[in-house]
Design a protein around this motif. Structure first.
Motif, PDB file in Angstrom:
ATOM      1  N   ASP A   1      -2.858  57.806  75.949  1.00  0.00           N
ATOM      2  CA  ASP A   1      -4.077  58.302  76.598  1.00  0.00           C
ATOM      3  C   ASP A   1      -4.369  57.508  77.870  1.00  0.00           C
ATOM      4  O   ASP A   1      -4.669  58.064  78.918  1.00  0.00           O
ATOM      5  CB  ASP A   1      -5.271  58.202  75.638  1.00  0.00           C
TER       6      ASP A   1
ATOM      7  N   PHE B   1       0.093  54.163  69.493  1.00  0.00           N
ATOM      8  CA  PHE B   1       0.878  54.957  70.450  1.00  0.00           C
ATOM      9  C   PHE B   1      -0.032  55.922  71.209  1.00  0.00           C
ATOM     10  O   PHE B   1       0.060  56.046  72.439  1.00  0.00           O
ATOM     11  CB  PHE B   1       1.968  55.730  69.703  1.00  0.00           C
ATOM     12  N   ASN B   2      -0.923  56.573  70.480  1.00  0.00           N
ATOM     13  CA  ASN B   2      -1.806  57.552  71.132  1.00  0.00           C
ATOM     14  C   ASN B   2      -2.779  56.884  72.101  1.00  0.00           C
ATOM     15  O   ASN B   2      -3.045  57.413  73.175  1.00  0.00           O
ATOM     16  CB  ASN B   2      -2.579  58.347  70.073  1.00  0.00           C
TER      17      ASN B   2
ATOM     18  N   ILE C   1       0.302  55.115  60.112  1.00  0.00           N
ATOM     19  CA  ILE C   1      -0.889  55.678  60.768  1.00  0.00           C
ATOM     20  C   ILE C   1      -1.323  54.756  61.907  1.00  0.00           C
ATOM     21  O   ILE C   1      -1.624  55.220  63.023  1.00  0.00           O
ATOM     22  CB  ILE C   1      -2.032  55.866  59.747  1.00  0.00           C
TER      23      ILE C   1
ATOM     24  N   ARG D   1      -1.047  65.254  69.861  1.00  0.00           N
ATOM     25  CA  ARG D   1      -0.740  63.876  69.439  1.00  0.00           C
ATOM     26  C   ARG D   1      -1.748  63.363  68.411  1.00  0.00           C
ATOM     27  O   ARG D   1      -1.374  62.808  67.381  1.00  0.00           O
ATOM     28  CB  ARG D   1      -0.719  62.957  70.661  1.00  0.00           C
ATOM     29  N   TRP D   2      -3.040  63.550  68.714  1.00  0.00           N
ATOM     30  CA  TRP D   2      -4.063  63.050  67.780  1.00  0.00           C
ATOM     31  C   TRP D   2      -4.096  63.877  66.494  1.00  0.00           C
ATOM     32  O   TRP D   2      -4.440  63.370  65.425  1.00  0.00           O
ATOM     33  CB  TRP D   2      -5.439  63.015  68.453  1.00  0.00           C
TER      34      TRP D   2
ATOM     35  N   CYS E   1       0.886  55.156  64.868  1.00  0.00           N
ATOM     36  CA  CYS E   1       0.600  56.411  65.578  1.00  0.00           C
ATOM     37  C   CYS E   1      -0.674  56.272  66.419  1.00  0.00           C
ATOM     38  O   CYS E   1      -0.728  56.759  67.552  1.00  0.00           O
ATOM     39  CB  CYS E   1       0.453  57.569  64.584  1.00  0.00           C
ATOM     40  N   VAL E   2      -1.687  55.593  65.871  1.00  0.00           N
ATOM     41  CA  VAL E   2      -2.941  55.396  66.622  1.00  0.00           C
ATOM     42  C   VAL E   2      -2.659  54.554  67.862  1.00  0.00           C
ATOM     43  O   VAL E   2      -3.105  54.890  68.977  1.00  0.00           O
ATOM     44  CB  VAL E   2      -4.010  54.726  65.724  1.00  0.00           C
TER      45      VAL E   2
ATOM     46  N   LEU F   1       6.142  62.000  66.284  1.00  0.00           N
ATOM     47  CA  LEU F   1       5.117  61.775  67.304  1.00  0.00           C
ATOM     48  C   LEU F   1       5.700  61.110  68.542  1.00  0.00           C
ATOM     49  O   LEU F   1       5.484  61.600  69.662  1.00  0.00           O
ATOM     50  CB  LEU F   1       3.991  60.905  66.723  1.00  0.00           C
TER      51      LEU F   1
ATOM     52  N   ARG G   1      -2.713  66.120  74.264  1.00  0.00           N
ATOM     53  CA  ARG G   1      -3.478  65.047  73.606  1.00  0.00           C
ATOM     54  C   ARG G   1      -3.933  65.494  72.225  1.00  0.00           C
ATOM     55  O   ARG G   1      -3.880  64.719  71.264  1.00  0.00           O
ATOM     56  CB  ARG G   1      -4.695  64.672  74.447  1.00  0.00           C
TER      57      ARG G   1
ATOM     58  N   VAL H   1      -1.487  64.839  64.979  1.00  0.00           N
ATOM     59  CA  VAL H   1      -0.456  64.246  64.122  1.00  0.00           C
ATOM     60  C   VAL H   1      -1.046  63.078  63.332  1.00  0.00           C
ATOM     61  O   VAL H   1      -0.780  62.926  62.130  1.00  0.00           O
ATOM     62  CB  VAL H   1       0.752  63.760  64.964  1.00  0.00           C
ATOM     63  N   VAL H   2      -1.871  62.263  64.010  1.00  0.00           N
ATOM     64  CA  VAL H   2      -2.463  61.104  63.324  1.00  0.00           C
ATOM     65  C   VAL H   2      -3.352  61.571  62.165  1.00  0.00           C
ATOM     66  O   VAL H   2      -3.245  61.072  61.041  1.00  0.00           O
ATOM     67  CB  VAL H   2      -3.292  60.254  64.316  1.00  0.00           C
TER      68      VAL H   2
END
Lengths: 115, 509
Positions: free
Chosen positions: A92, A87-88, A81, B272-273, A84-85, B91, B269, B275-276
């Motif tokens: 962004d 990466f996002n 998790i 992607r979020w 993934c955070v 992801l 976006r 998926v989290v």
């Protein structure tokens, strides 16, 4: 000089342009963190088991759980998790920067001030 | 747990949950669109995550995982790591890029990217095969629950379960019931966690977070009953663990119904979020599932029962039987039954509908009836839906493993076929139709090899275990795809240009 289509092809190992190079770089970091954690934790548990004794694995308790249960069952999903955070957040920022760059270029071009 | 009699209270709870879903679905139907069987209402990233999680949660997660923990101990962690770690792959390597292709199903993607109708048809056939295998796992879960709820044998329970699934889809379709995925996830998590909290509280453990509290049961099993959990690789090898874990990860990133989620989300976006959030919601279940397996062993040991006297069926029902042995009230066991039934029903509904849609759009008008009208396609979809349900029912009569193992076979097939096709399709523009066709057929052969020639060639079984073949299989398929693509003509300049410029946003040369 004419360029054949294959010369222009991009790939994961041959990213082209600043945007793609940045994305591929961060993907490589994430995948490295992902792979090292998965493989590393299992080898850690394996070597504890074969090199010492099961008693050590019994004694190593973390958050009420045997260490191998905690590492694989609790920490790894949490680590995924977090990856993934991260990466996002990077994606962004990357998207915002790319959009701002694109807008600056357009404004300059309208005024005729760009190169 | 009592068999041979109707469980009235649990049955009422199961019926109540389904009535709740239908009422909620009727209220939401005007706000939703249904296409390819993947509809859902989306309100923000948390809602998208709940949709991803409820779509993902099947009988394998709800019932099967605890059963594997109960039987195989630490080896089952490969399922937890595989089914969560796959979302990282999904992801970072696929989620954003898939949306830029603008295609709605896996066969659509393959057909467009590789510019080949043959590749599209093969992808459709493989997607349908994956759906069938995955559905067998769900039908097994449904049948075991029906068998307990109605007090009937397994085979009649498969027939009753199939009738219930088909009736549910027909009635829901006729009434225009839409899926409320947030409600569904909420029900799943409550029905899974609440009984676990009750059980750990009854034992005097740390019940507020039973995901950690069950550790005391491991200690008690070891100290009082001599049951040792501290030899993680005593009965399995590191290779077996990694093979299963990576197969499940590759399969997660290649399952058609998981990939399709990203087409239905409004923005990149958000996708992607989502998926989290989805991964977090899924992890909530997987952090808890081992507890059921461990607690069931403790309750059996306390009651002086031998380990797994009932075989695979008993292990797959360990979530319910463990709760019963632990003295959980009947309504709590009913909640577990309702959660398991809801997870299995929603997954099988989605898979059967997407399988029949894939047949009517990708196969029927291309291979069977070239000039089929839209009406013909609708009839074909309905007929194929019934055919699929019948096929799954027959296969569920004699399943080849536990729920989680059957699902893992579907993951292996997806990991050996769809995953390499998507990965190279997105990241290597030179991959062509010949490459993907050879790759998918090789992946299919690798997945089926343990079933077909495993007995004659034991090495095949060792290298490509039925549930874990993609660990070696997926890289092998990718190598074959690369070599075949390089030996044959490249794809058109248009598609290579599209992948470079539109998918990866590379500047013009």
């Amino acid at each position: 000089m004419n360029e054949s289509p294959s010369d222009r092809d991009v790939s994961f190992f041959k990213p082209h342009g600043t945007a793609m190079q940045g994305v591929v770089r961060v993907i490589k970091f994430i995948l490295l963190g992902w792979l090292v954690a998965i493989v590393g934790f299992q080898f850690f548990a394996y070597f504890l088991e074969v090199s010492y004794s099961e008693l050590l694995l019994t004694d190593l308790v973390f958050f009420n759980l045997p260490i191998q249960f905690w590492l694989s069952g609790q920490l790894l999903p949490l680590w995924f998790i977090i990856l993934c955070v991260l990466f996002n957040i990077w994606m962004d920022r990357h998207t915002v920067q790319a959009t701002e760059g694109s807008l600056r270029f357009r404004i300059k071009s309208v005024k005729g001030e760009d190169e | 747990m009592a068999y041979g009699m109707i469980q009235l209270v649990p049955l009422a709870i199961v019926a109540g949950i389904f009535i709740l879903f239908i009422i909620s679905g009727l209220r939401n139907r005007s706000n939703q669109s249904t296409e390819y069987g993947f509809s859902g209402s989306y309100t923000g990233r948390v809602g998208i995550g709940a949709g991803i999680a409820s779509n993902w949660m099947s009988a394998a997660s709800f019932l099967g995982l605890a059963g594997v923990f109960y039987l195989k101990g630490y080896f089952a962690m490969a399922y937890v790591v595989g089914w969560t770690g796959g979302y990282v792959l999904l992801l970072v390597l696929m989620a954003t890029q898939i949306r830029r292709f603008g295609k709605f199903t896996a066969p659509d993607f393959v057909g467009f990217r590789y510019e080949s109708e043959s590749a599209r048809t093969i992808a459709a056939l493989i997607s349908i095969t994956i759906s069938v295998i995955y559905c067998v796992a769900q039908f097994r879960g449904i049948a075991l629950l029906v068998s307990w709820l109605f007090g009937i044998d397994y085979i009649p329970a498969v027939v009753v379960g199939t009738s219930l699934v088909v009736s549910h889809i027909v009635v829901s379709g006729a009434m225009g019931v839409a899926r409320n995925q947030k409600l569904q996830y909420f029900v799943l998590i409550i029905t899974f966690i609440l009984p676990l909290m009750l059980l750990t509280r009854k034992l005097g453990y740390f019940w507020v977070l039973p995901q950690f509290g069950y550790g005391a049961a491991i200690g008690e099993l070891q100290q009082q009953f001599g049951f040792n959990w501290s030899e993680p690789f005593a009965t399995t090898s590191l290779f077996e663990w990694f093979a299963l874990c990576f197969t499940l990860m590759f399969g997660t990133a290649g399952l058609p119904h998981v990939l399709s989620r990203f087409y239905m989300v409004p923005g990149i976006r958000d996708a992607r979020w989502g998926v989290v959030w989805g991964l977090f919601f899924i992890a909530l279940i997987y952090w808890s599932a081992p507890a059921y397996g461990v607690l069931a062993r403790l309750f059996e040991a306390r009651n002086g029962l031998a380990l797994n006297t009932g075989g695979a069926d008993a292990a797959d029902m360990i979530v319910l039987s463990g709760a019963g042995l632990g003295g959980a009230p009947l309504w709590a066991v009913g909640l577990l039954a309702a959660g398991g039934m809801s997870a299995a029903f929603s997954t099988s509904t989605g898979l059967l509908m997407s399988g029949s849609a894939s047949f009517s759009f990708d196969i029927y008008p291309r291979l069977i009836r070239k000039n089929a009208s839209e009406r013909d396609k609708v009839y074909a979809a309905k007929a194929f839906f019934l055919l699929l349900a019948a096929l799954v029912m027959v296969l569920a009569f004699r399943p080849w493993g536990m729920i989680a193992e059957i699902a893992a076979f579907a993951f292996a097939l997806a990991g050996n076929t769809i995953f390499p096709a998507f990965l190279l399709g997105i990241w290597w523009p030179r991959a062509n139709a010949t490459g993907v066709i050879c790759g998918m057929l090789t992946g299919l052969a690798i997945s089926l090899a343990p079933l077909l020639i495993g007995t004659a060639f034991p090495l095949v079984l060792q290298l490509f275990p039925l549930t874990s073949s993609a660990f070696i299989g997926a890289p092998l398929v990718m190598i074959i795809m690369i070599l075949t693509s390089l030996m044959t003509a490249p794809p058109s300049a248009a598609i290579r240009h599209f992948v470079s410029r539109d998918v990866h946003e590379c500047p013009e040369n």
